[in-house]
Design an enzyme around this catalytic site. Structure first.
Site, short mmCIF file in Angstrom:
data_model
loop_
_atom_site.label_atom_id
_atom_site.label_comp_id
_atom_site.label_asym_id
_atom_site.label_seq_id
_atom_site.Cartn_x
_atom_site.Cartn_y
_atom_site.Cartn_z
N LEU A 127 14.33 -8.54 -7.17
CA LEU A 127 14.26 -9.35 -5.95
C LEU A 127 13.94 -8.43 -4.80
CD1 LEU A 127 17.19 -11.97 -5.72
CD2 LEU A 127 14.74 -12.42 -5.62
N ASP A 128 12.98 -8.80 -3.94
CA ASP A 128 12.66 -8.00 -2.77
C ASP A 128 13.90 -7.80 -1.91
OD1 ASP A 128 10.01 -7.86 -3.54
OD2 ASP A 128 9.40 -9.57 -2.30
N PRO A 129 13.99 -6.67 -1.19
CA PRO A 129 15.15 -6.45 -0.31
C PRO A 129 15.38 -7.58 0.69
CG PRO A 129 13.92 -4.41 -0.57
CD PRO A 129 13.10 -5.49 -1.24
N ALA B 23 14.83 -10.67 0.23
CA ALA B 23 15.20 -11.90 -0.47
C ALA B 23 16.68 -11.88 -0.84
CB ALA B 23 14.36 -12.07 -1.73
#
EC number: 5.4.99.25
Length: 320
Positions: free
Chosen positions: A48-50, A52
């Protein structure tokens, strides 16, 4: 779920379905969970992107052997798209590269959705973990390199426009397959609508077979350890205090609901434990080259390939 081992840490197995907060990197989350449980081994099933938040499946011990099957599962995302700007990273973190005064109507957005449902070609963002000639795309992008990422097929099972925020962002929910970039979707829809777009907010709500009901926060995990019995600032508990924390784990085999399960007898189980192939003569046994699970005395024993009634183990589990 745990057993003694000479290796550093505990041989604990199971899944933590972390409600990852914004700003925390996925690798950081794995490290925190590994330290908290004092686990020998840990890994996650899908970055998961930071920026997100939401569902990050983290596997401990023997559960790491099931990670590939979770990564193949469908994912569900709830996200906001801001219109009128294109950004270098296709989300809030990037710099503005293009602007437009146009804002799409709901009718225009609804009319576009079928184009992005089903199997489509999608180009990953420049700032992504895709490898280009051995280098991560985000490293090349940060260095100002000019490069192209080839488009690839992804599958979007459903894409719905479900509302609008007070800021005028469009709210979507999407269920999709492995490798789909939500940031790319926002970028591409913005191009088609003639107004540009980027992700303003992103939350993952499901990674099959796990869903929001399985989520647990970092604070809730820490609260499972009596404060007076912690050993350091990382909240690593004393050995005798792991029972409450371990009780929050989801069983390893839950990740394998997508596979057929077959029960072995004692002789078959002994051969599989040694890594040998066995003949399975179940009349309902699939004949094609597919993966299945085998169990012995209701315990997960191995994952392997069945072909013409021959079971060949690929991943063998120690006692869970």
């Amino acid at each position: 779920m745990s057993r003694q081992s000479k290796k550093k840490g505990r041989s604990i197995s199971g899944w933590v379905i972390l409600d990852k907060p914004k700003a925390m990197k996925s690798t950081e989350a794995v490290s925190k969970i590994k330290r908290l449980f004092n686990a020998q081994k840990a890994g996650h099933a899908g970055t998961l992107d930071p920026l997100a938040s939401g569902l990050l499946p983290i596997a401990l011990g023997e559960a790491t052997k099931t990670v590939p099957y979770v990564m193949e599962g469908t994912k569900t995302y709830h996200f906001h798209v801001a219109w009128g700007e294109e950004r270098s990273t296709d989300d809030l973190e990037g710099v503005v590269t293009k602007t437009s005064s146009k804002r799409p109507t709901q009718e225009e957005i609804f009319a576009l959705l079928p184009k992005y449902t089903g199997v489509i070609l999608q180009t990953p963002p420049q700032f992504s973990a895709i490898k280009i000639a051995g280098n991560r795309a985000y490293d090349l992008a940060r260095e100002g390199e000019i490069f192209e990422i080839p488009p690839r097929q992804v599958k979007i099972d459903s894409l719905e426009l479900i509302g609008t925020t007070d800021q005028g962002y469009s709210i979507f929910e999407m269920t999709c397959g492995k490798g789909t970039y939500v940031r790319s979707l926002a970028r591409d829809m913005g191009h088609d609508l003639g107004c540009y777009g980027y992700i303003a907010d992103l939350r993952r709500t499901a990674v099959a077979p796990f869903c929001e009901n399985d989520l647990i926060t970092w604070d809730a995990l820490k609260a499972a350890i009596p404060h007076e019995n912690t050993t350091d600032e990382n909240c690593i508990p004393l050995k005798q205090n792991f029972s409450t924390l371990d009780g929050l784990l989801i069983e390893t085999d839950v990740a394998l609901k997508c596979l057929a399960h077959y029960t072995l007898n004692q002789i078959q189980a002994q051969r599989v434990r040694m890594g040998n192939s066995i003949l399975l003569c179940d009349q309902n046994m699939p004949t094609s080259n597919i993966d299945i699970c085998v169990t012995y005395k209701a315990q997960l024993l191995a994952i392997g390939t069945i072909d013409q009634n021959q079971f060949k183990p690929k991943r063998i589990f120690t006692t869970l």
